[in-house]
Design an enzyme around this catalytic site. Structure first.
Site, PDB file in Angstrom:
ATOM      1  N   CYS A   1       0.882  -1.172   0.000  1.00  0.00           N
ATOM      2  CA  CYS A   1       0.000   0.000   0.000  1.00  0.00           C
ATOM      3  C   CYS A   1       0.919   1.220   0.000  1.00  0.00           C
ATOM      4  CB  CYS A   1      -0.858  -0.044   1.257  1.00  0.00           C
ATOM      5  SG  CYS A   1      -1.680   1.501   1.688  1.00  0.00           S
ATOM      6  N   HIS A   2       0.400   2.340  -0.479  1.00  0.00           N
ATOM      7  CA  HIS A   2       1.285   3.511  -0.580  1.00  0.00           C
ATOM      8  C   HIS A   2       1.849   3.956   0.779  1.00  0.00           C
ATOM      9  CE1 HIS A   2       2.341   6.641  -3.736  1.00  0.00           C
ATOM     10  NE2 HIS A   2       3.228   6.666  -2.793  1.00  0.00           N
ATOM     11  N   THR A   3       1.129   3.653   1.855  1.00  0.00           N
ATOM     12  CA  THR A   3       1.612   4.057   3.177  1.00  0.00           C
ATOM     13  C   THR A   3       2.958   3.368   3.496  1.00  0.00           C
ATOM     14  OG1 THR A   3      -0.701   4.292   3.800  1.00  0.00           O
ATOM     15  CG2 THR A   3       0.892   4.380   5.588  1.00  0.00           C
TER      16      THR A   3
ATOM     17  N   HIS B   1       1.394  -3.963   5.830  1.00  0.00           N
ATOM     18  CA  HIS B   1       0.213  -3.944   6.698  1.00  0.00           C
ATOM     19  C   HIS B   1      -1.043  -4.423   5.985  1.00  0.00           C
ATOM     20  CE1 HIS B   1       0.162  -0.128   4.568  1.00  0.00           C
ATOM     21  NE2 HIS B   1      -1.133  -0.093   4.786  1.00  0.00           N
ATOM     22  N   GLU B   2      -0.932  -4.722   4.673  1.00  0.00           N
ATOM     23  CA  GLU B   2      -2.113  -5.206   3.951  1.00  0.00           C
ATOM     24  C   GLU B   2      -1.864  -6.693   3.717  1.00  0.00           C
ATOM     25  OE1 GLU B   2      -4.092  -2.365   0.935  1.00  0.00           O
ATOM     26  OE2 GLU B   2      -3.309  -3.972  -0.295  1.00  0.00           O
TER      27      GLU B   2
ATOM     28  N   CYS C   1     -10.110  -2.209  20.744  1.00  0.00           N
ATOM     29  CA  CYS C   1      -9.950  -2.881  22.037  1.00  0.00           C
ATOM     30  C   CYS C   1     -11.311  -3.319  22.575  1.00  0.00           C
ATOM     31  CB  CYS C   1      -9.238  -1.971  23.040  1.00  0.00           C
ATOM     32  SG  CYS C   1     -10.280  -0.648  23.714  1.00  0.00           S
TER      33      CYS C   1
ATOM     34  N   CYS D   1     -12.814   1.067  25.096  1.00  0.00           N
ATOM     35  CA  CYS D   1     -12.632   2.516  25.271  1.00  0.00           C
ATOM     36  C   CYS D   1     -13.836   3.292  24.733  1.00  0.00           C
ATOM     37  CB  CYS D   1     -11.344   2.965  24.577  1.00  0.00           C
ATOM     38  SG  CYS D   1     -11.463   2.965  22.784  1.00  0.00           S
TER      39      CYS D   1
ATOM     40  N   CYS E   1     -14.288   2.883  20.974  1.00  0.00           N
ATOM     41  CA  CYS E   1     -14.830   1.578  20.573  1.00  0.00           C
ATOM     42  C   CYS E   1     -16.316   1.488  20.925  1.00  0.00           C
ATOM     43  CB  CYS E   1     -14.046   0.444  21.225  1.00  0.00           C
ATOM     44  SG  CYS E   1     -12.416   0.232  20.475  1.00  0.00           S
TER      45      CYS E   1
ATOM     46  N   CYS F   1      -9.802   3.838  18.151  1.00  0.00           N
ATOM     47  CA  CYS F   1      -9.563   3.206  19.454  1.00  0.00           C
ATOM     48  C   CYS F   1      -8.432   3.918  20.222  1.00  0.00           C
ATOM     49  CB  CYS F   1      -9.196   1.745  19.218  1.00  0.00           C
ATOM     50  SG  CYS F   1      -8.717   0.879  20.706  1.00  0.00           S
TER      51      CYS F   1
ATOM     52  N   ARG G   1      -5.141   2.722  18.183  1.00  0.00           N
ATOM     53  CA  ARG G   1      -5.220   3.515  16.954  1.00  0.00           C
ATOM     54  C   ARG G   1      -3.864   3.586  16.267  1.00  0.00           C
ATOM     55  NH1 ARG G   1      -6.564   9.637  18.592  1.00  0.00           N
ATOM     56  NH2 ARG G   1      -8.294   8.563  19.579  1.00  0.00           N
TER      57      ARG G   1
ATOM     58  N   CYS H   1      -6.507  -3.306   3.999  1.00  0.00           N
ATOM     59  CA  CYS H   1      -6.267  -1.849   4.089  1.00  0.00           C
ATOM     60  C   CYS H   1      -6.935  -1.107   2.950  1.00  0.00           C
ATOM     61  CB  CYS H   1      -4.783  -1.496   4.156  1.00  0.00           C
ATOM     62  SG  CYS H   1      -4.572   0.306   4.215  1.00  0.00           S
TER      63      CYS H   1
ATOM     64  N   ARG I   1      -2.782  -3.146  -7.341  1.00  0.00           N
ATOM     65  CA  ARG I   1      -2.241  -3.903  -6.223  1.00  0.00           C
ATOM     66  C   ARG I   1      -1.434  -5.098  -6.736  1.00  0.00           C
ATOM     67  NH1 ARG I   1      -2.452  -0.055  -3.210  1.00  0.00           N
ATOM     68  NH2 ARG I   1      -3.425  -0.081  -1.144  1.00  0.00           N
TER      69      ARG I   1
HETATM   70  N1  LIG Z   1      -6.591   7.064   5.757  1.00  0.00           N
HETATM   71  C1  LIG Z   1      -6.341   5.757   5.657  1.00  0.00           C
HETATM   72  O1  LIG Z   1      -6.843   4.950   6.448  1.00  0.00           O
HETATM   73  C2  LIG Z   1      -5.451   5.246   4.564  1.00  0.00           C
HETATM   74  C3  LIG Z   1      -5.361   3.864   4.324  1.00  0.00           C
HETATM   75  C4  LIG Z   1      -4.619   3.411   3.217  1.00  0.00           C
HETATM   76  C5  LIG Z   1      -3.938   4.298   2.411  1.00  0.00           C
HETATM   77  N2  LIG Z   1      -4.004   5.622   2.697  1.00  0.00           N
HETATM   78  C6  LIG Z   1      -3.350   6.619   1.832  1.00  0.00           C
HETATM   79  O2  LIG Z   1      -4.152   6.748   0.657  1.00  0.00           O
HETATM   80  C7  LIG Z   1      -3.353   7.252  -0.409  1.00  0.00           C
HETATM   81  C8  LIG Z   1      -3.531   6.414  -1.663  1.00  0.00           C
HETATM   82  O3  LIG Z   1      -2.977   5.118  -1.483  1.00  0.00           O
HETATM   83  P1  LIG Z   1      -2.817   4.121  -2.749  1.00  0.00           P
HETATM   84  O4  LIG Z   1      -2.239   2.861  -2.199  1.00  0.00           O
HETATM   85  O5  LIG Z   1      -4.068   4.096  -3.558  1.00  0.00           O
HETATM   86  O6  LIG Z   1      -1.671   4.920  -3.583  1.00  0.00           O
HETATM   87  P2  LIG Z   1      -1.294   4.876  -5.162  1.00  0.00           P
HETATM   88  O7  LIG Z   1       0.101   5.354  -5.265  1.00  0.00           O
HETATM   89  O8  LIG Z   1      -1.623   3.569  -5.760  1.00  0.00           O
HETATM   90  O9  LIG Z   1      -2.273   5.990  -5.800  1.00  0.00           O
HETATM   91  C9  LIG Z   1      -2.155   7.375  -5.582  1.00  0.00           C
HETATM   92  C10 LIG Z   1      -2.546   8.120  -6.861  1.00  0.00           C
HETATM   93  O10 LIG Z   1      -2.598   9.530  -6.594  1.00  0.00           O
HETATM   94  C11 LIG Z   1      -2.117  10.226  -7.730  1.00  0.00           C
HETATM   95  N3  LIG Z   1      -1.704  11.574  -7.313  1.00  0.00           N
HETATM   96  C12 LIG Z   1      -0.653  11.943  -6.538  1.00  0.00           C
HETATM   97  N4  LIG Z   1      -0.651  13.272  -6.344  1.00  0.00           N
HETATM   98  C13 LIG Z   1      -1.745  13.766  -6.977  1.00  0.00           C
HETATM   99  C14 LIG Z   1      -2.297  15.066  -7.136  1.00  0.00           C
HETATM  100  N5  LIG Z   1      -1.727  16.147  -6.570  1.00  0.00           N
HETATM  101  N6  LIG Z   1      -3.428  15.194  -7.867  1.00  0.00           N
HETATM  102  C15 LIG Z   1      -4.009  14.129  -8.441  1.00  0.00           C
HETATM  103  N7  LIG Z   1      -3.528  12.853  -8.322  1.00  0.00           N
HETATM  104  C16 LIG Z   1      -2.412  12.688  -7.616  1.00  0.00           C
HETATM  105  C17 LIG Z   1      -0.979   9.334  -8.225  1.00  0.00           C
HETATM  106  O11 LIG Z   1      -0.689   9.591  -9.614  1.00  0.00           O
HETATM  107  C18 LIG Z   1      -1.580   7.927  -8.011  1.00  0.00           C
HETATM  108  O12 LIG Z   1      -2.281   7.452  -9.166  1.00  0.00           O
HETATM  109  C19 LIG Z   1      -1.927   7.284   0.148  1.00  0.00           C
HETATM  110  O13 LIG Z   1      -1.673   8.586   0.653  1.00  0.00           O
HETATM  111  C20 LIG Z   1      -1.969   6.300   1.295  1.00  0.00           C
HETATM  112  O14 LIG Z   1      -0.957   6.558   2.235  1.00  0.00           O
HETATM  113  C21 LIG Z   1      -4.750   6.104   3.743  1.00  0.00           C
HETATM  114 ZN   LIG Z   2      -2.552   0.874   3.698  1.00  0.00          ZN
HETATM  115 ZN   LIG Z   3     -10.713   0.869  21.958  1.00  0.00          ZN
END
Ligand SMILES: NC(=O)c1ccc[n+]([C@@H]2O[C@H](COP(=O)([O-])OP(=O)(O)OC[C@H]3O[C@@H](n4cnc5c(N)ncnc54)[C@H](O)[C@@H]3O)[C@@H](O)[C@H]2O)c1
Ligand SMILES: [Zn+2]
Ligand SMILES: [Zn+2]
Length: 381
Positions: free
Chosen positions: A49-51, A71-72, A101, A104, A107, A115, A119, A179, A374
């Site tokens: 995942c991108h994270t 994490h995925e 949990c 809390c 939850c 959580c 969290r 994820c 993916r």
């Molecule tokens: N909040 C959460 O719970 C959570 C969970 C998972 C992932 N995320 C986050 O979600 C985001 C996406 O994850 P992913 O795995 O799909 O990533 P990914 O790299 O597969 O996709 C991201 C896309 O965004 C595009 N992009 C980047 N900057 C841009 C902009 N300024 N304008 C338009 N498009 C733009 C990229 O070209 C790409 O296609 C990441 O920041 C990741 O960390 C958050």
């Molecule tokens: Zn993720």
């Molecule tokens: Zn909790």
């Protein structure tokens, strides 16, 4: 039932990130047995995942190395620590970067999945109970990531971060529900809540954004506008119900202005899935005054600041953010898996690549090049 390895330190292969941005190295690690309220699981499949990529690059994030990312994933319980009552050896589980949990205030609230105890914490590299890592090489600890560290054949996870799922669900598919796909889907269905026939802009058409689009399609939104810099994403996005496209690079005015003009005053909803601060601001400023709701999902750099004129809020626009699509991992994730089993949610179309664990660095290359959605990393072959 108790497995023959319960209580023992296990040796297995893990992909270690020794330095920011350098290829992971597969080598033998020792994995300590689970302590109280922890579970050791055998990872079957994991994906990137991108994270993971952000924290591995560590450009705008706190660097913490050596570390085991990931994490995925999907796995099977190998052994459980003291006090774990609801999981048994052999259960099929999805690890989640945020936990539940059950005790809390969060939850107990219907509205929150944040959580207090479990969290998301991106800077912690150890387990909660004793502040130690369960991974080591020659006695030297290796940091955990998000409490999951799934780029290892075995890992130790707090039991509150594991969702027990239908044992018939194919783990090589449902691992991505752990994820990205659930995050995007829930961001739309649980948080943005578009109405039937409404318009929605999705910023970032990676797996998370396309899952958000899938949620918009399920909710009956009629204009689903995809925004991305990468034109390769547009063809793929059509399969997810995205029916209009905007590439910010093709316009000489800010993308929020382009979207506002296209939609006669702004979109009804927007979901930001990029992690880019300018996209976050644009996603907010492009929603219609009076009723528009913008939802932030992308993980920002640690020093990013969100700047907009307060009048944009006064004009009755709403800005929200969400982790994991507001799903409570243990309570809600099994039903997302069942949505797939009942054929209401397609997961296959998110899976564009597969590699054996030994080729894990290829998954990083695909994501860095913006290729595919993916990549399933198999521990089985
Ligand atoms: N909040 C959460 O719970 C959570 C969970 C998972 C992932 N995320 C986050 O979600 C985001 C996406 O994850 P992913 O795995 O799909 O990533 P990914 O790299 O597969 O996709 C991201 C896309 O965004 C595009 N992009 C980047 N900057 C841009 C902009 N300024 N304008 C338009 N498009 C733009 C990229 O070209 C790409 O296609 C990441 O920041 C990741 O960390 C958050
Ligand atoms: Zn993720
Ligand atoms: Zn909790």
């Amino acid at each position: 039932m108790v497995s023959s390895t319960a209580g023992l330190v296990l040796s297995c292969n893990a992909a270690i990130a020794w330095e920011a941005g350098k290829p992971l190295v597969i080598q033998t690690v020792e994995v300590a047995p689970p302590q109280a309220m922890e579970v050791r699981i055998k990872i079957k499949y994991t994906s990137l995942c991108h994270t993971d990529l952000y924290f591995w690059e560590a450009k705008g994030q706190t660097p913490l190395f050596p570390r085991i990312f990931g994490h995925e994933a999907a796995g099977v319980v190998e052994s459980v620590g003291d006090g774990v009552e609801d999981l048994r050896v052999g259960d099929h589980v999805l690890p989640v970067f945020t936990g539940e949990c059950g005790e809390c205030a969060h939850c107990k609230s219907e509205e929150s999945n944040m959580c207090d105890l479990l969290r998301i914490n991106t800077d912690r590299g150890v387990m909660l109970s004793d502040g130690n890592s369960r991974f080591s090489i020659d006695g030297k600890p290796i940091n955990h990531f998000l409490g999951t560290s799934t780029f290892s054949e075995y890992t130790v996870v707090h039991s509150g971060c594991l969702a027990k799922i239908n044992p018939l669900a194919p783990l090589d598919k449902v691992c991505i529900l752990s994820c990205g796909v659930s995050t995007g889907l829930g961001a739309t269905l649980n948080v943005a809540k578009p109405k039937k026939g409404s318009s929605i802009a999705i910023f970032g058409l990676g797996a998370v954004g396309l899952a958000a689009a899938e949620g918009a399609r399920i909710a009956g939104a009629s204009r689903i506008i995809g925004v991305d810099f990468n034109p390769k994403r547009f063809e793929e996005a059509k399969k997810f119900g995205v029916n209009e496209f905007v590439n910010p690079k093709e316009h000489d005015k800010p993308v929020q202005q382009v979207l506002t003009e296209m939609t006669n005053g702004g979109v009804d909803r927007s979901v930001e899935c990029t992690g880019n601060i300018d996209a976050m601001i644009a996603a907010f400023e492009c929603v219609h005054d009076g009723w528009g709701v913008a939802v932030l999902v992308g993980v920002p750099n640690k020093d990013d600041v969100f700047m907009t004129k307060p009048v944009n809020l006064l004009n009755e626009r709403t800005l929200k953010g969400t982790f994991f699509g507001n799903y409570k991992p243990r309570t809600d994730l099994p039903s997302v898996v069942d949505m797939y089993m009942d054929k209401k949610l397609e997961v296959e179309k998110f899976i564009t690549h597969r590699v054996p664990f030994s080729d894990i660095n290829k998954a990083f290359e695909y994501m860095l090049r913006g290729e595919g959605l993916r990549c399933i990393i198999s521990m089985e072959d």
